[in-house]
Design a protein around this motif. Structure first.
Motif, PDB file in Angstrom:
ATOM      1  N   VAL A 117      74.116 123.528  99.278  1.00 52.09           N
ATOM      2  CA  VAL A 117      73.182 123.502 100.401  1.00 52.09           C
ATOM      3  C   VAL A 117      73.797 124.081 101.672  1.00 52.09           C
ATOM      4  O   VAL A 117      73.236 125.004 102.279  1.00 52.09           O
ATOM      5  N   TYR A 118      74.951 123.556 102.076  1.00 53.52           N
ATOM      6  CA  TYR A 118      75.536 124.023 103.324  1.00 53.52           C
ATOM      7  C   TYR A 118      75.894 125.507 103.244  1.00 53.52           C
ATOM      8  O   TYR A 118      75.678 126.260 104.207  1.00 53.52           O
ATOM      9  N   GLY A 119      76.446 125.913 102.117  1.00 54.83           N
ATOM     10  CA  GLY A 119      76.795 127.327 101.962  1.00 54.83           C
ATOM     11  C   GLY A 119      75.569 128.215 101.993  1.00 54.83           C
ATOM     12  O   GLY A 119      75.571 129.279 102.632  1.00 54.83           O
ATOM     13  N   ALA A 120      74.500 127.802 101.293  1.00 54.71           N
ATOM     14  CA  ALA A 120      73.277 128.605 101.243  1.00 54.71           C
ATOM     15  C   ALA A 120      72.630 128.719 102.617  1.00 54.71           C
ATOM     16  O   ALA A 120      72.196 129.798 103.030  1.00 54.71           O
ATOM     17  N   VAL A 121      72.560 127.609 103.323  1.00 55.58           N
ATOM     18  CA  VAL A 121      71.957 127.625 104.660  1.00 55.58           C
ATOM     19  C   VAL A 121      72.783 128.507 105.597  1.00 55.58           C
ATOM     20  O   VAL A 121      72.238 129.290 106.385  1.00 55.58           O
ATOM     21  N   THR A 122      74.099 128.401 105.511  1.00 50.62           N
ATOM     22  CA  THR A 122      74.974 129.220 106.350  1.00 50.62           C
ATOM     23  C   THR A 122      74.751 130.702 106.081  1.00 50.62           C
ATOM     24  O   THR A 122      74.618 131.507 107.020  1.00 50.62           O
ATOM     25  N   SER A 147      68.454 121.062  88.784  1.00 46.17           N
ATOM     26  CA  SER A 147      67.729 121.018  90.051  1.00 46.17           C
ATOM     27  C   SER A 147      66.239 120.755  89.833  1.00 46.17           C
ATOM     28  O   SER A 147      65.540 120.340  90.763  1.00 46.17           O
ATOM     29  N   THR A 148      65.760 120.991  88.603  1.00 36.88           N
ATOM     30  CA  THR A 148      64.334 120.805  88.308  1.00 36.88           C
ATOM     31  C   THR A 148      64.086 119.889  87.114  1.00 36.88           C
ATOM     32  O   THR A 148      62.999 119.345  86.983  1.00 36.88           O
ATOM     33  N   LEU A 149      65.069 119.751  86.234  1.00 40.46           N
ATOM     34  CA  LEU A 149      64.905 118.968  85.019  1.00 40.46           C
ATOM     35  C   LEU A 149      65.745 117.696  85.072  1.00 40.46           C
ATOM     36  O   LEU A 149      66.766 117.642  85.766  1.00 40.46           O
ATOM     37  N   VAL A 157      75.339 117.095  90.612  1.00 42.13           N
ATOM     38  CA  VAL A 157      74.959 118.504  90.722  1.00 42.13           C
ATOM     39  C   VAL A 157      73.451 118.627  90.948  1.00 42.13           C
ATOM     40  O   VAL A 157      72.996 119.415  91.785  1.00 42.13           O
ATOM     41  N   GLY A 158      72.681 117.832  90.198  1.00 40.73           N
ATOM     42  CA  GLY A 158      71.231 117.899  90.313  1.00 40.73           C
ATOM     43  C   GLY A 158      70.731 117.523  91.694  1.00 40.73           C
ATOM     44  O   GLY A 158      69.748 118.096  92.195  1.00 40.73           O
ATOM     45  N   ILE A 159      71.383 116.557  92.326  1.00 41.32           N
ATOM     46  CA  ILE A 159      70.971 116.157  93.674  1.00 41.32           C
ATOM     47  C   ILE A 159      71.090 117.335  94.630  1.00 41.32           C
ATOM     48  O   ILE A 159      70.166 117.640  95.396  1.00 41.32           O
ATOM     49  N   ALA A 160      72.222 118.012  94.594  1.00 43.96           N
ATOM     50  CA  ALA A 160      72.430 119.141  95.503  1.00 43.96           C
ATOM     51  C   ALA A 160      71.509 120.310  95.165  1.00 43.96           C
ATOM     52  O   ALA A 160      70.933 120.940  96.060  1.00 43.96           O
ATOM     53  N   GLY A 161      71.361 120.601  93.871  1.00 43.49           N
ATOM     54  CA  GLY A 161      70.498 121.703  93.469  1.00 43.49           C
ATOM     55  C   GLY A 161      69.047 121.463  93.848  1.00 43.49           C
ATOM     56  O   GLY A 161      68.347 122.380  94.286  1.00 43.49           O
TER      57      GLY A 161
END
Length: 224
Positions: A117-122, A147-149, A157-161
């Motif tokens: 999340v932080y990397g993507a937003v940055t 992230s979806t399943l 990992v799923g929480i962040a995705g």
């Protein structure tokens, strides 16, 4: 020439994306931590007629990511497509190892959130102002299918995705009237560990299709 910046570029999906977009006239900026590997990948791409250059950056070190994207803009000008797919490795960074949903703690979640999340937003915030000014641009973000399943072994990992996915979909809705497209691709396959449909080259076609058609960003790439 248009430019694609690939954050998390490596010999698999990143290389295939570089070739797919590069053969359609894109200049390719390769971002990852290992400068030597980036230079080797750029040389390989040059052999295929793709103009590419490496820009060392660590998504966990946000200032380094900003500096690298600024260097991309100095070298190539505007970034027309941003692709964010820094695959986490628990082998090289134990903090990014997956943890089962029953065992997950706050300490297990934080590194994943920083990575995804932080990397993507940055990264997005670095290129978005130019895209908004031009009225065009594409943002593509990749995670695993947790992230979806429902997949308990990937509890942290799923929480962040899922958080990243939620933001990307909201971002796409917010940018629709500005000529900018954002999409999330949750990969429900291990690249190269199956039939031809799991090859990095085949999966790269999904990204090219999203770029060219700007399809509804509710996409799951699966071999099932």
């Amino acid at each position: 020439m248009p430019t694609i910046a690939i954050v998390g570029a490596g010999p698999g999906l990143g290389a295939s994306l570089a070739r797919r977009f590069g053969r359609r006239g894109f200049q390719v900026a390769l971002l990852a931590r290992d400068a030597e590997r980036l230079d080797a990948l750029a040389r390989d791409l040059a052999g295929d007629g793709v103009e590419a250059e490496g820009f060392p950056a660590d998504v966990g070190d946000r200032p380094s990511l900003i500096d690298a994207l600024r260097a991309v803009e100095r070298r190539y000008g505007t970034v027309d497509v941003l692709e964010y797919s820094p695959a986490p490795s628990g082998a090289t960074d134990p903090r990014l190892a997956p943890v089962h949903a029953l065992d997950v703690t706050v300490a297990d979640i934080q590194p994943q959130v920083e990575h995804y999340v932080y990397g993507a937003v940055t990264a997005a915030r670095q290129v978005l102002p130019g895209m908004i000014e031009r009225g065009s641009g594409t943002l593509l973000f990749t995670t695993g299918a947790s992230s979806t399943l429902v997949f308990p072994p990937m509890g942290n990992v799923g929480i962040a995705g899922a958080a990243l996915r939620n933001w990307v979909l909201a971002l796409n809705a917010s940018l629709a009237d500005k000529g900018i497209y954002a999409a999330h691709v949750p990969l429900a396959t291990f690249i190269g560990q199956g039939g031809p449909e799991t090859s990095a080259e085949t999966i790269a076609e999904v990204y090219w299709e999203l770029y060219t058609t700007q399809a509804e960003p509710e996409r799951l790439y699966s071999t099932v």
